[in-house]
Design a protein around this motif. Structure first.
Motif, PDB file in Angstrom:
ATOM      1  N   LEU B 187      32.323 -15.344  35.965  1.00 22.48           N
ATOM      2  CA  LEU B 187      31.895 -14.124  35.463  1.00 22.48           C
ATOM      3  C   LEU B 187      32.885 -14.290  33.622  1.00 22.48           C
ATOM      4  O   LEU B 187      31.460 -14.106  32.969  1.00 22.48           O
ATOM      5  CB  LEU B 187      32.132 -12.966  36.150  1.00 22.48           C
ATOM      6  CG  LEU B 187      32.211 -11.685  34.874  1.00 22.48           C
ATOM      7  CD1 LEU B 187      30.845 -11.560  35.373  1.00 22.48           C
ATOM      8  CD2 LEU B 187      32.579 -10.114  35.301  1.00 22.48           C
ATOM      9  N   TRP B 222      24.767 -10.336  35.606  1.00 20.92           N
ATOM     10  CA  TRP B 222      26.177  -9.854  34.756  1.00 20.92           C
ATOM     11  C   TRP B 222      26.700  -8.647  35.549  1.00 20.92           C
ATOM     12  O   TRP B 222      28.004  -7.911  35.911  1.00 20.92           O
ATOM     13  CB  TRP B 222      26.338  -9.925  33.163  1.00 20.92           C
ATOM     14  CG  TRP B 222      27.560  -9.501  32.697  1.00 20.92           C
ATOM     15  CD1 TRP B 222      28.162 -10.778  32.355  1.00 20.92           C
ATOM     16  CD2 TRP B 222      27.984  -8.498  31.871  1.00 20.92           C
ATOM     17  NE1 TRP B 222      29.582 -10.293  31.463  1.00 20.92           N
ATOM     18  CE2 TRP B 222      29.122  -9.118  31.311  1.00 20.92           C
ATOM     19  CE3 TRP B 222      27.567  -7.618  31.553  1.00 20.92           C
ATOM     20  CZ2 TRP B 222      30.071  -7.790  30.333  1.00 20.92           C
ATOM     21  CZ3 TRP B 222      28.221  -6.009  31.545  1.00 20.92           C
ATOM     22  CH2 TRP B 222      29.911  -6.334  31.194  1.00 20.92           C
ATOM     23  N   ILE B 223      25.712  -8.132  35.312  1.00 24.40           N
ATOM     24  CA  ILE B 223      25.797  -6.638  35.992  1.00 24.40           C
ATOM     25  C   ILE B 223      26.491  -6.345  37.089  1.00 24.40           C
ATOM     26  O   ILE B 223      27.201  -5.543  37.408  1.00 24.40           O
ATOM     27  CB  ILE B 223      24.331  -5.343  36.064  1.00 24.40           C
ATOM     28  CG1 ILE B 223      24.330  -5.062  34.225  1.00 24.40           C
ATOM     29  CG2 ILE B 223      24.789  -4.367  36.111  1.00 24.40           C
ATOM     30  CD1 ILE B 223      23.134  -4.272  34.174  1.00 24.40           C
ATOM     31  N   ILE B 224      25.365  -7.359  38.085  1.00 24.49           N
ATOM     32  CA  ILE B 224      26.020  -7.051  39.421  1.00 24.49           C
ATOM     33  C   ILE B 224      27.376  -7.546  39.484  1.00 24.49           C
ATOM     34  O   ILE B 224      28.370  -7.111  40.857  1.00 24.49           O
ATOM     35  CB  ILE B 224      25.060  -7.980  40.131  1.00 24.49           C
ATOM     36  CG1 ILE B 224      23.559  -7.819  39.998  1.00 24.49           C
ATOM     37  CG2 ILE B 224      25.302  -9.067  41.536  1.00 24.49           C
ATOM     38  CD1 ILE B 224      22.656  -8.321  40.898  1.00 24.49           C
ATOM     39  N   MET B 226      29.520  -7.336  37.864  1.00 26.30           N
ATOM     40  CA  MET B 226      30.303  -5.873  37.248  1.00 26.30           C
ATOM     41  C   MET B 226      30.545  -5.404  38.527  1.00 26.30           C
ATOM     42  O   MET B 226      31.599  -4.648  38.572  1.00 26.30           O
ATOM     43  CB  MET B 226      30.133  -5.524  35.535  1.00 26.30           C
ATOM     44  CG  MET B 226      30.329  -5.662  34.870  1.00 26.30           C
ATOM     45  SD  MET B 226      31.815  -6.322  34.456  1.00 26.30           S
ATOM     46  CE  MET B 226      32.476  -7.113  33.042  1.00 26.30           C
ATOM     47  N   VAL B 227      29.683  -4.620  38.563  1.00 26.85           N
ATOM     48  CA  VAL B 227      29.157  -3.962  39.767  1.00 26.85           C
ATOM     49  C   VAL B 227      30.421  -4.626  40.906  1.00 26.85           C
ATOM     50  O   VAL B 227      31.679  -3.977  41.422  1.00 26.85           O
ATOM     51  CB  VAL B 227      28.286  -3.923  40.733  1.00 26.85           C
ATOM     52  CG1 VAL B 227      27.947  -2.644  41.686  1.00 26.85           C
ATOM     53  CG2 VAL B 227      27.166  -3.238  39.823  1.00 26.85           C
ATOM     54  N   LEU B 229      32.981  -6.475  40.544  1.00 26.55           N
ATOM     55  CA  LEU B 229      35.073  -6.017  40.004  1.00 26.55           C
ATOM     56  C   LEU B 229      35.155  -4.524  40.379  1.00 26.55           C
ATOM     57  O   LEU B 229      35.795  -4.575  40.685  1.00 26.55           O
ATOM     58  CB  LEU B 229      34.833  -6.595  38.708  1.00 26.55           C
ATOM     59  CG  LEU B 229      34.701  -7.862  38.584  1.00 26.55           C
ATOM     60  CD1 LEU B 229      34.804  -8.354  37.144  1.00 26.55           C
ATOM     61  CD2 LEU B 229      35.643  -8.553  39.515  1.00 26.55           C
ATOM     62  N   HIS B 230      34.711  -3.590  40.175  1.00 28.40           N
ATOM     63  CA  HIS B 230      34.436  -2.374  40.306  1.00 28.40           C
ATOM     64  C   HIS B 230      34.738  -1.841  41.456  1.00 28.40           C
ATOM     65  O   HIS B 230      35.940  -1.069  41.739  1.00 28.40           O
ATOM     66  CB  HIS B 230      32.796  -1.247  39.348  1.00 28.40           C
ATOM     67  CG  HIS B 230      33.762  -1.346  38.169  1.00 28.40           C
ATOM     68  ND1 HIS B 230      32.896  -2.129  37.046  1.00 28.40           N
ATOM     69  CD2 HIS B 230      34.275  -0.657  36.834  1.00 28.40           C
ATOM     70  CE1 HIS B 230      33.565  -2.036  35.873  1.00 28.40           C
ATOM     71  NE2 HIS B 230      33.519  -1.114  35.572  1.00 28.40           N
TER      72      HIS B 230
END
Lengths: 421, 271
Positions: B187, B222-224, B226-227, B229-230
């Motif tokens: 990431l 990148w968003i995937i 990030m999801v 990580l969240h």
């Protein structure tokens, strides 16, 4: 958090689906490609310009609100946690505990903790404590701020930024939209390699501010823009242009420089249109139609189209020296050359977006690679008990602590395993 | 020079295939020497692979990262490098069982592409190319490893505690952490890739973001992650769910790399 996860997921799906639809086409184009029903759905959902549509902007707006809310809500707790990490009494639940340590200093050293401070705790027992990488606690928060700056910079740039283009051949001066600037193309060079591939496009231009008459020269090439009068000028693309002469009864009537794709209306018969369709520097008739063998001007050919009162009269290719005759008019194409397309941009918020990107990067580095940890050693009789706490990656930290403790028990100064936690 | 590179490339491809088979046989027979041999072959191949890339770079007079073949072979190289580092760092030899097939598939994809050395078009003649593409390669390599770790996690779940594999596959908790670390690496480098790409696009075309399909899919990837990580911060989402997410994330990476070039051409069509 669930809202953020849901929002990010919806955004990812929206971006992915939108990328499957060719953007910015007319309704008829979608009808011919997908059929009438699908085209209607695409237009109704604004999927033809998805990234500027209301629903996409709303999603982005919600994301910004979420980022702002999350940053504000978490700030007080973050400050508390940051302060607490320096306080041995507020260390919190340890991630791992190792007993029977004789020289706790070597464990601190192996785990690359800062030199511990010694004190007597509330029970009067000797205690050593140190904490490291506290800044890592701020990683996610900084990352959120960075993303917010990035979106804000991009949105403001889209909203207030301006972009103009001019194209032409050397010697021509064109106005740059309504910016009050004029661009004179002094020279344009296409550098070719031995194998006929293009190495670089370079334009030599002069930008003139019309109000003041002030001029500034600039050399621009691909990847090397130039900034003049607050605008950045880019060598964007190129194509072919040609001189077109119209003669009437053998006498010169008009002369213009046309770029491929441009048209000329005959001066005394405006309904008669000559359209410059394409240019082939080294013309050859291939199976698929007219083509060029190379970029060299070995056998130039001009493809034209003639229309009168909106009706196409004919379309053909003219070789060098050939003429097109329409009644009393003679049309000649010659002096082929490259034209340059120059784009100019003014976006005051690009630095904000760039700063946002860098801040996001910094936040990610802190969040993912700077792992806050604290270590406390308490004397328990003759031996010490070491308590370790790591805010991220507890399992690997516990393993590193165990290795360091084992090494100390065996009398080795350094243990194996992860030291940098 | 290109002939030498071709020979080295063939040796490397055969070597990666041999390493993959040895890892599989190790999984079936549990003979310690096999994974050590596979690891050694992979390490040897990495050296030869590096030499092949250097030779191609010298021959071409530029970094060998500008077309489908070059990117694919660099991707396989990075995946091999990152997987060897993770095997060594986390004492996790069985990671090769998951990583070696991916390396072989990627190098196999490279073998199917044209190896012709072409001159760069003007837009690619930029110093940003080195930063943009090399970070993408490391990022993809790290995501490849997270995929392999995710697969190992899902396999580990099926194995009983106290079995032979305890000494070769870390605990589920540790696997989860290793997966997290490989995603973190990927990431971070993906962010760097997007950022350098944006700066480069700004210099080349005057637009740092234009929703080109490759840009868009990099953002989706990148968003995937990030999801991912969240989700890990939420109770019950570590472990199996995270491992499955890492697998899905890598599928998205592969689509960004191969799928977008094939189905959604844009300014990245040459890569």
């Amino acid at each position: 958090m669930p809202f953020a996860i849901g929002l990010l997921s919806v955004l990812a799906i929206a971006c992915a689906l939108s990328s499957l639809v060719t953007q910015g086409q007319a309704y008829n184009w979608y009808v011919s490609k997908y059929g009438e029903r699908t085209a209607a759905v695409i237009i109704a959902l604004h999927a033809d310009d998805a990234y500027h549509s209301g629903w996409f902007l709303a999603l982005t707006g919600f994301l910004c609100l979420n980022l702002i809310g999350c940053s504000l809500v978490r700030l007080p707790g973050l400050i508390r946690r940051f302060r607490r990490m320096g306080d041995p009494d507020a260390m919190g639940e340890p991630t791992a505990t190792e007993e029977g340590i004789n020289k706790p200093e070597s464990v601190f050293e192996t785990l690359r903790m800062p030199s511990p401070t010694a004190r007597k705790n509330g029970e009067g027992r000797e205690e050593l404590y140190s904490a490291k990488n506290r800044i890592g606690l701020w990683g996610a928060w900084i990352c959120h701020i960075g993303i917010l700056m990035l979106i804000l910079g991009f949105a403001l740039g889209q909203w207030t930024g301006k972009q103009e283009t001019v194209y032409g051949v050397p010697g021509q001066t064109k106005l740059l939209g309504d910016t009050g600037l004029a661009v004179t193309i002094r020279d344009f060079t296409v550098s070719l390699r031995e194998d006929d591939t293009v190495e670089q496009y370079t334009a030599d231009i002069t930008v003139t501010e019309q109000d003041t008459g002030r001029s500034e020269d600039a050399w621009i090439s691909v990847n090397n823009p130039a900034k003049r009068f607050g605008w950045t000028f880019y060598q964007n693309s190129t194509g072919y242009a040609s001189r077109v002469r119209v003669l009437k009864d053998g006498k010169d009537l008009q002369e213009e420089i046309l770029c491929v794709g441009e048209s000329l209306a005959v001066a005394d018969k405006p309904d008669l249109i000559i359209h410059f369709q394409a240019f082939y520097p080294d013309y050859v008739m291939a199976d698929s139609g007219p083509a060029t063998r190379s970029g060299q001007m070995n056998h130039p050919a001009w493809l034209y189209l003639v229309a009168y009162q909106g009706q196409v009269l004919g379309m053909n290719a003219l070789m060098e020296g050939e003429e097109l005759t329409i009644d009393e008019y003679t049309v000649l194409f010659d002096q082929p050359r490259n034209y340059t397309l120059i784009s100019a941009k003014r976006d005051l918020f690009t630095p904000l977006a760039l700063a946002g990107g860098l801040v996001t990067m910094l936040g990610l580095m802190l969040a993912l690679y700077v792992r806050p940890a604290s270590l406390k050693a308490v004397k328990d009789g003759e031996a010490w008990t070491v308590y370790g706490r790591c805010e991220k990656g507890g399992v690997l930290f516990a393993e590193a602590l165990r290795d360091a403790a084992d090494a100390e028990r065996k009398g080795k100064p350094e243990g194996k395993g992860e030291q940098g936690t | 020079m290109i002939q030498t590179e071709n020979v080295l490339f063939t040796i490397v491809m055969v070597g990666y295939f041999a390493a993959m088979i040895l890892y599989f046989v190790f999984a079936a027979t549990r003979k310690e020497t096999l994974w050590k041999a596979a690891f050694g072959i992979q390490a040897g191949c990495l050296i030869l692979h590096t030499a092949a890339l250097v030779i191609r770079g010298i021959g071409a007079g530029r970094l060998p990262m500008t077309n489908q073949y070059e990117f694919a072979t660099c991707f396989a190289w990075a995946l091999c490098l990152v997987s060897l580092i993770f095997i060594h760092k986390y004492r996790f030899p069985a990671l090769g069982i998951g990583a070696a097939p991916v390396i072989f598939l990627i190098i196999g994809y490279a073998a199917m592409q044209s190896r012709e050395v072409r001159e760069l078009m003007p837009a690619l003649r930029s110093n940003w190319l080195a930063f943009h593409v090399s970070t993408a390669i490391i990022s993809y390599g790290a995501f490849g490893v997270s995929f392999a770790v995710g697969i190992m996690f899902l396999l580990r779940e099926k194995l009983k505690e106290g079995s032979y594999w305890d000494q070769h596959i870390p605990s589920l908790q540790k696997l989860d952490q290793i997966g997290y670390r490989s995603v973190s690496l990927g990431l971070l480098f993906l962010t760097f890739t997007i950022l350098t790409g944006a700066i480069w696009a700004e210099r080349a075309w005057g637009s740092y973001w234009s929703w080109d399909p490759k840009e868009t899919w990099s953002l989706v990837t990148w968003i995937i992650y990030m999801v991912y990580l969240h989700l890990r911060l939420r109770r019950g989402w570590k472990g199996k769910a995270a491992a499955m997410f890492a697998v899905i994330g890598f599928i998205c990476v592969i689509f960004t790399y191969i799928g977008v070039n094939t189905f959604l051409p844009g300014v990245h069509s040459y890569a």
